[in-house]
Motif scaffolding. Structure first.
Motif, PDB file in Angstrom:
ATOM      1  N   ARG A   1       1.722   1.911  -3.570  1.00 24.55           N
ATOM      2  CA  ARG A   1       0.588   2.494  -4.306  1.00 24.55           C
ATOM      3  C   ARG A   1       0.357   3.949  -3.899  1.00 24.55           C
ATOM      4  O   ARG A   1       0.046   4.799  -4.739  1.00 24.55           O
ATOM      5  N   TRP A   2       0.531   4.225  -2.614  1.00 26.83           N
ATOM      6  CA  TRP A   2       0.341   5.594  -2.105  1.00 26.83           C
ATOM      7  C   TRP A   2       1.357   6.555  -2.713  1.00 26.83           C
ATOM      8  O   TRP A   2       0.993   7.643  -3.194  1.00 26.83           O
TER       9      TRP A   2
ATOM     10  N   ASN B   1      -9.289   3.972  -0.013  1.00 24.44           N
ATOM     11  CA  ASN B   1      -9.222   2.755  -0.820  1.00 24.44           C
ATOM     12  C   ASN B   1      -9.752   1.521  -0.082  1.00 24.44           C
ATOM     13  O   ASN B   1      -9.501   0.384  -0.494  1.00 24.44           O
TER      14      ASN B   1
ATOM     15  N   GLU C   1       0.822  -1.215   0.000  1.00 15.68           N
ATOM     16  CA  GLU C   1       0.000   0.000   0.000  1.00 15.68           C
ATOM     17  C   GLU C   1       0.854   1.261   0.000  1.00 15.68           C
ATOM     18  O   GLU C   1       0.474   2.279  -0.583  1.00 15.68           O
TER      19      GLU C   1
ATOM     20  N   TYR D   1       0.571   7.225  -6.269  1.00 13.54           N
ATOM     21  CA  TYR D   1      -0.577   8.140  -6.351  1.00 13.54           C
ATOM     22  C   TYR D   1      -0.127   9.587  -6.134  1.00 13.54           C
ATOM     23  O   TYR D   1      -0.512  10.498  -6.880  1.00 13.54           O
TER      24      TYR D   1
END
Length: 312
Positions: A17-18, A102, A14, A21
């Motif tokens: 992904r963060w 999310n 995560e 982003y």
């Protein structure tokens, strides 16, 4: 051990992904992304020692405010200041918001802990001679600008220093309010509150000089200060004017238009002005806001002592 090796696989995924982003959607710079990554790894590394094992997403959701406070206490023990702690909390909270958006769980403990306060820096006033020079239209006599523009800028800056106005207050003055020939002006400040401020003869004269030279019509209910094309004067023009004067006078970057308002208050206090009266002149709702100038004046006196006393 690096916190990257002490992080549960679901949390590490995560984080990747963060950061992706933040880079793609928020357009954060590589340096900012690295700072966020480092701060979150440090938080997770602490939690690994604090909880006895690498925290999973479920473990993050179960954190208590006391766990976050323990992290802040540990960082303080390592010498971290409030600014560093605030930045680290901001990074951890950003990651927590990403998880919640999310559907990966809510880390409520981070939101429940109060952000460390950053002490306000003391305002940096100009010296009296520098403040007077800034409001002298002759200082810019060599510039390739129309005379009325130079007179306008001198009048605006004189209102900031001579009356302690904010830029927004000076630029919101109407012709009737600011150039009516009276020895006081009515100023509309924050919260739409009005106050009466004395208008020094020197300041009134600079305003009158500008009005006499202005090539545009100035109706009584219209703005007193106009831009080069006849519209209301922009605050940015005043800021640029101050930048040019800083260069010409060799003043520090702290010499901004708002510093003239600080100078007004500081010089009044140094001259024996009453704190309550200065509060009214500045339009401060609370006396505590005005009291920062007592610290400024004490700092100035200490500088004088240290630099001039034979035994200092």
């Amino acid at each position: 051990m690096d916190a990257a090796f002490a992080t549960a696989p679901d949390v590490a995924a995560e984080i990747g992904r963060w950061l992706a982003y933040l880079g793609a959607e928020k357009r954060m710079s590589p340096k900012t992304l690295e700072a966020y990554r480092r701060d979150v790894w440090q938080f997770l590394g602490f939690l690994t020692k604090h909880l006895g094992k690498p925290p999973t997403l479920k473990a993050l959701a179960r954190l208590a405010p006391a766990d976050v406070r323990a992290f802040l206490a540990a960082r303080r023990a390592e010498g971290a200041g409030n600014r560093s702690l605030m930045r680290q909390l901001a990074g951890a909270r950003s990651f927590a918001r990403f998880l919640e958006r999310n559907g990966k769980g809510k880390v409520g403990a981070l939101a429940a802990v109060r952000t460390p306060k950053i002490p306000k820096g003391l305002p940096k006033p100009l010296t009296a001679s520098s403040a007077r020079a800034v409001t002298d239209a002759d200082m810019r006599a060599g510039e390739a600008r129309e005379q009325w523009v130079l007179a306008r800028d001198a009048a605006v800056l004189a209102l900031l220093y001579g009356c302690g106005l904010r830029i927004s207050e000076a630029l919101s003055l109407t012709r009737a309010a600011g150039a009516g020939g009276a020895d006081t002006i009515i100023v509309t400040g924050k919260g739409n509150k009005t106050r009466m401020v004395p208008l020094l003869p020197q300041v009134a004269r600079l305003v009158a000089d500008y009005v006499a030279l202005c090539p545009y019509d100035l109706p009584p209910d219209g703005p007193l200060f106009l831009g080069a094309r006849g519209g209301p004067l922009s605050p940015r023009i005043v800021q640029l004017t101050m930048e040019r004067l800083r260069g010409a006078l060799g003043l520090p970057d702290s010499a901004t238009p708002h510093a003239l308002r600080h100078s007004f208050a500081t010089h009044l206090l140094a001259g024996g002005g009453d704190l309550r009266a200065i509060q009214e002149l500045l339009g401060h709702a609370s006396l505590s806001t005005t009291q920062i100038y007592t610290a400024v004046d004490a700092e100035r006196l200490l500088d004088v002592y240290v630099n001039t006393h034979p035994r200092a």
